[in-house]
Design a protein around this motif. Structure first.
Motif, PDB file in Angstrom:
ATOM      1  N   MET A   1      11.281  47.488  64.246  1.00 52.57           N
ATOM      2  CA  MET A   1      10.594  48.003  65.434  1.00 52.57           C
ATOM      3  C   MET A   1      11.068  49.427  65.722  1.00 52.57           C
ATOM      4  O   MET A   1      12.258  49.709  65.643  1.00 52.57           O
ATOM      5  N   GLN A   2      10.136  50.295  66.072  1.00 52.85           N
ATOM      6  CA  GLN A   2      10.473  51.672  66.408  1.00 52.85           C
ATOM      7  C   GLN A   2      10.335  51.883  67.916  1.00 52.85           C
ATOM      8  O   GLN A   2       9.329  51.484  68.509  1.00 52.85           O
ATOM      9  N   GLN A   3      11.356  52.481  68.518  1.00 50.01           N
ATOM     10  CA  GLN A   3      11.313  52.731  69.951  1.00 50.01           C
ATOM     11  C   GLN A   3      10.438  53.950  70.209  1.00 50.01           C
ATOM     12  O   GLN A   3      10.656  55.024  69.652  1.00 50.01           O
ATOM     13  N   ILE A   4       9.413  53.793  71.073  1.00 48.90           N
ATOM     14  CA  ILE A   4       8.507  54.907  71.359  1.00 48.90           C
ATOM     15  C   ILE A   4       8.568  55.362  72.812  1.00 48.90           C
ATOM     16  O   ILE A   4       7.941  56.343  73.174  1.00 48.90           O
ATOM     17  N   SER A   5       9.322  54.639  73.639  1.00 45.70           N
ATOM     18  CA  SER A   5       9.613  55.074  75.011  1.00 45.70           C
ATOM     19  C   SER A   5      10.866  54.337  75.453  1.00 45.70           C
ATOM     20  O   SER A   5      11.408  53.513  74.713  1.00 45.70           O
ATOM     21  N   ASN A   6      11.343  54.616  76.645  1.00 48.67           N
ATOM     22  CA  ASN A   6      12.590  53.993  77.093  1.00 48.67           C
ATOM     23  C   ASN A   6      12.545  52.470  77.049  1.00 48.67           C
ATOM     24  O   ASN A   6      13.552  51.818  76.759  1.00 48.67           O
ATOM     25  N   HIS A   7      11.376  51.898  77.350  1.00 47.25           N
ATOM     26  CA  HIS A   7      11.294  50.446  77.478  1.00 47.25           C
ATOM     27  C   HIS A   7      10.386  49.778  76.451  1.00 47.25           C
ATOM     28  O   HIS A   7      10.277  48.545  76.448  1.00 47.25           O
ATOM     29  N   ILE A   8       9.736  50.553  75.590  1.00 44.95           N
ATOM     30  CA  ILE A   8       8.708  49.979  74.718  1.00 44.95           C
ATOM     31  C   ILE A   8       8.978  50.315  73.251  1.00 44.95           C
ATOM     32  O   ILE A   8       9.374  51.428  72.907  1.00 44.95           O
ATOM     33  N   PHE A   9       8.707  49.317  72.398  1.00 43.00           N
ATOM     34  CA  PHE A   9       8.875  49.443  70.954  1.00 43.00           C
ATOM     35  C   PHE A   9       7.539  49.174  70.267  1.00 43.00           C
ATOM     36  O   PHE A   9       6.692  48.458  70.797  1.00 43.00           O
ATOM     37  N   CYS A  10       7.392  49.748  69.061  1.00 47.22           N
ATOM     38  CA  CYS A  10       6.156  49.589  68.304  1.00 47.22           C
ATOM     39  C   CYS A  10       6.457  48.916  66.969  1.00 47.22           C
ATOM     40  O   CYS A  10       7.489  49.180  66.342  1.00 47.22           O
ATOM     41  N   ASP A  11       5.556  48.073  66.534  1.00 46.97           N
ATOM     42  CA  ASP A  11       5.672  47.407  65.239  1.00 46.97           C
ATOM     43  C   ASP A  11       5.831  48.442  64.126  1.00 46.97           C
ATOM     44  O   ASP A  11       5.087  49.404  64.038  1.00 46.97           O
ATOM     45  N   ASP A  12       6.818  48.245  63.266  1.00 41.31           N
ATOM     46  CA  ASP A  12       7.112  49.210  62.199  1.00 41.31           C
ATOM     47  C   ASP A  12       5.913  49.493  61.305  1.00 41.31           C
ATOM     48  O   ASP A  12       5.667  50.631  60.919  1.00 41.31           O
ATOM     49  N   SER A  13       5.175  48.457  60.951  1.00 45.19           N
ATOM     50  CA  SER A  13       4.082  48.621  59.999  1.00 45.19           C
ATOM     51  C   SER A  13       2.990  49.535  60.528  1.00 45.19           C
ATOM     52  O   SER A  13       2.315  50.234  59.760  1.00 45.19           O
ATOM     53  N   ILE A  14       2.815  49.546  61.844  1.00 41.50           N
ATOM     54  CA  ILE A  14       1.790  50.397  62.456  1.00 41.50           C
ATOM     55  C   ILE A  14       2.356  51.784  62.759  1.00 41.50           C
ATOM     56  O   ILE A  14       1.700  52.804  62.532  1.00 41.50           O
ATOM     57  N   ALA A  15       3.580  51.814  63.231  1.00 39.97           N
ATOM     58  CA  ALA A  15       4.199  53.099  63.586  1.00 39.97           C
ATOM     59  C   ALA A  15       4.323  54.023  62.388  1.00 39.97           C
ATOM     60  O   ALA A  15       4.324  55.253  62.533  1.00 39.97           O
ATOM     61  N   SER A  16       4.429  53.449  61.190  1.00 40.16           N
ATOM     62  CA  SER A  16       4.641  54.264  59.991  1.00 40.16           C
ATOM     63  C   SER A  16       3.343  54.666  59.297  1.00 40.16           C
ATOM     64  O   SER A  16       3.373  55.421  58.319  1.00 40.16           O
ATOM     65  N   LEU A  17       2.193  54.173  59.754  1.00 44.61           N
ATOM     66  CA  LEU A  17       0.924  54.499  59.109  1.00 44.61           C
ATOM     67  C   LEU A  17       0.553  55.966  59.318  1.00 44.61           C
ATOM     68  O   LEU A  17       0.857  56.564  60.341  1.00 44.61           O
ATOM     69  N   GLU A  18      -0.123  56.536  58.328  1.00 47.36           N
ATOM     70  CA  GLU A  18      -0.691  57.868  58.490  1.00 47.36           C
ATOM     71  C   GLU A  18      -2.019  57.720  59.228  1.00 47.36           C
ATOM     72  O   GLU A  18      -2.913  57.010  58.775  1.00 47.36           O
ATOM     73  N   LEU A  19      -2.131  58.386  60.373  1.00 48.93           N
ATOM     74  CA  LEU A  19      -3.325  58.279  61.197  1.00 48.93           C
ATOM     75  C   LEU A  19      -3.973  59.647  61.352  1.00 48.93           C
ATOM     76  O   LEU A  19      -3.290  60.664  61.413  1.00 48.93           O
ATOM     77  N   GLU A  20      -5.298  59.649  61.444  1.00 49.84           N
ATOM     78  CA  GLU A  20      -6.017  60.917  61.566  1.00 49.84           C
ATOM     79  C   GLU A  20      -5.738  61.580  62.917  1.00 49.84           C
ATOM     80  O   GLU A  20      -5.705  62.808  63.012  1.00 49.84           O
TER      81      GLU A  20
END
Length: 240
Positions: A1-20
């Protein structure tokens, strides 16, 4: 899991995707989305809900798809999305536009963007049995033979930010005429510090603002009872 704010984390598989489009908030914010309280008063929310329920004639909502690299005309698919779109009165649209202008500087500061154009306002009605499965507002999800997400293909690049204004309350907050059970808004890839998926139980007058990209994929759970009405827009923006 990747932390994206003080209280919220994002699933690794989605956080690492290349997005337009990869618009994100400042990682030092408490939450990676913005909730504006009392965008409308309770009485205005009631009037809008009353109008949609009793006066406006709705039509079934459609979904966009992409086939062989081309976007096809949106169509009704109730296995994906079961909801009804209503048109608001001119008065309610003007009231919304005026209020939105007053909150626009807050939204732009929070996301470090300059809003440009917006879609027409949609009033989305969810009644018993209505739902909207997991989706990203700017993209279609790509899955493999096992149903695993392998990427996303952008179908609506003009959508940078999504705004969702609730004119009815979840019943955990209210048992008024225009309230609902079920129908929670879930962010599929966002989790709290305990690993619990983010689920919102809104009050009438709450506006939720979040980026339209796949990191913020979301769904509306089946409405169990009552009347769920939201005013939804998608916004293009210059990203800082």
């Amino acid at each position: 899991m990747q932390q994206i704010s003080n209280h919220i984390f994002c699933d690794d598989s989605i956080a690492s995707l290349e997005l337009e489009t990869r618009l994100m908030t400042n990682q030092y914010y408490d939450y990676p989305y913005l909730i504006i309280k009392d965008f409308f008063s309770k009485s205005t929310c009631y009037d809008i809900s009353e109008y949609a329920y009793n006066t406006s004639e709705g039509e079934k909502a459609k979904v966009k798809t992409r086939v062989l690299g081309s976007i096809v005309n949106p169509s009704v698919d109730e296995s994906i999305r079961k909801t009804v779109i209503h048109k608001l009165s001119d008065l309610h649209v003007r009231m919304y536009d005026e209020n939105f202008k007053s909150f626009q500087p807050l939204i732009e500061r929070f996301f470090s963007v300059a809003l440009t154009t917006s879609t027409a306002l949609q009033a989305l009605e969810y009644t018993k049995g209505s739902f909207y499965i997991k989706h990203a507002d700017d993209s279609n999800e790509l899955v493999d033979a096992d149903g695993k997400t392998v990427g996303f293909i952008q179908v609506a690049p003009m959508r940078k930010l999504t705004t969702v204004l609730f004119t009815t309350s979840h019943k955990m907050h209210s048992s008024e005429d225009y309230s609902f059970s079920g129908g929670e808004l879930i962010f599929n890839y966002l989790f709290d510090v305990n690993g619990k998926q983010i689920k919102l139980y809104p009050r009438a007058g709450d506006m939720v603002v979040f980026p339209s990209n796949p990191i913020y994929s979301h769904e509306v759970l089946h409405v169990e009872n009552g009347y769920r009405l939201t005013l939804v827009q998608w916004h293009n923006a210059i990203i800082d």
